[in-house]
Design an enzyme around this catalytic site. Sequence first.
Site, PDB file in Angstrom:
ATOM      1  N   ASP A  81      20.028  -6.874 -20.407  1.00  0.00           N
ATOM      2  CA  ASP A  81      20.592  -6.156 -21.751  1.00  0.00           C
ATOM      3  C   ASP A  81      21.232  -6.773 -22.389  1.00  0.00           C
ATOM      4  OD1 ASP A  81      18.549  -3.628 -20.608  1.00  0.00           O
ATOM      5  OD2 ASP A  81      20.156  -3.094 -19.548  1.00  0.00           O
ATOM      6  N   ASP A  83      22.911  -5.844 -26.537  1.00  0.00           N
ATOM      7  CA  ASP A  83      24.100  -5.350 -27.589  1.00  0.00           C
ATOM      8  C   ASP A  83      24.564  -6.165 -28.307  1.00  0.00           C
ATOM      9  OD1 ASP A  83      23.411  -3.330 -25.968  1.00  0.00           O
ATOM     10  OD2 ASP A  83      25.177  -3.183 -24.931  1.00  0.00           O
ATOM     11  N   ASP A 160      35.937  -0.551 -23.647  1.00  0.00           N
ATOM     12  CA  ASP A 160      36.623   0.296 -22.523  1.00  0.00           C
ATOM     13  C   ASP A 160      37.436  -1.039 -22.129  1.00  0.00           C
ATOM     14  OD1 ASP A 160      34.282  -1.701 -21.709  1.00  0.00           O
ATOM     15  OD2 ASP A 160      33.391   0.266 -21.363  1.00  0.00           O
TER      16      ASP A 160
END
Length: 469
Positions: A81, A83, A160
């Site tokens: 994935d 991003d 985070d």
Amino acid sequence: MPENVHNGHGSTDSSHAGHAGHAGGVQPTLRTIPREQHNVSRKEISPNALRVLYRLRDAGFGGYLVGGAVRDILVGGHPKDFDVATDATPEQVKSLFRNCRLIGRRFRLAHVVYGREIIEVATFRANSDDGSGDRETDNGGRLVRDNVYGSIEDDAVRRDFTANALYYAVEDFSVRDYVGGFEDVQNRLMRLIGDPETRYREDPVRMLRAVRLAAKLGFEIESGTAAPIPALAPLLREAAPARLFEECLKLFLSGHAVQSFLGLERYGLLPALLPETAAALASNRSGALRRMLLEGLKGTDTRVANDEPVSPAFLFAMLLWPAYCRALMALQAQGVHAVEAQRRAADRVTVHQLETIALPRRFSLPMQEIWLLQTRFSQRQRKRVFRLLSHPRFRAAYDFLNLRLAASDEHAADVAFWRDAQAKSGDELAAQLESQPAQATGEEGAGPRKRRRRRRHGGHEAPAAHDGE
């Protein structure tokens, strides 16, 4: 097998200016790691992600590969994935890509779709709201909407973990680090950005993410990041049950289930996520139920590594089996009839767990079938043997029976019988069953055989609720 069987260095400034616990908040400090000092290569990046990055650049916007993909490549992984973070708004991104759709309310995002691959594009978000943006928190400090846009520095600080706040730039192939994430990746540390307690209260699921990412990457959770988790673990019960279900799938069906489970235990998160299982494991003096559970999770990891299918129904059958056994014993101790006790125990455990994790019926019903079929493996009557072999959940239940050997070898004879039964033709099996003397069909403590023969239900007695006692 059937699907229902689960069976880099260098550069400018101090890199830790952005670490947790600094009074007055986190101050981002840019550290640029040039190409020759890191291993992030375009060969490891999806061509579609590169297309998005270059089109954003050509349109005059800043665009960076960010987050898990950069982190994973740095530690030698191969991310699936990708991003992208940008200073373009979602609407501006949509205007650049015909194959783009905007999603989300809590976090407004652009998805650029290339066949089956989706490149997620997020606009830089700010960590403070001057009133011009769209941010909302509830009374407990949790973010319920966060669409306040800002600079790349703002974006880095509000992520985070430091390891997830690294930005790869296609214009010079450098990695940009604002909060010390590059050094933390090298040191294999998961560290929250900002004050850990505040960040966990914003989003309690971050505690699970810390455990999951540490398990996946082989990282340690930095001591300041780990310290508040046991005391704040009960906050997980306030998280959306549907979100916790998805997080459970990531924890246990991504190839690092054993380490994830050990992390949940280590940091006191298991009682918040799986309360009745945690209680059952704590009361199981021999540790056999825990041994069985770890053996099952090890098998799950093996199946994922071999690219074999894994089933949420089987996973939760394992995770909640200790709770089921404990509930079953309690009902039997109250004198509830064995068959009724099994069904009530299955329903009780399922309903109670739904208060924390939204387990869909398409998984909870087969989970219960796996449990309830366990008693039928001790039967040898011809009709019942063939009926069980033809049951759509037979193979999953048989695999579960096999798994129970990790808790108790009392099931060895049943495992051997059903293994052989599956290898025989129907005629061979029928001949064998007709030639052998009638056998007791119950398990230990089920009562006189004559009484068992009068029962009309398919299941007879409790499934080794004494496993591991």
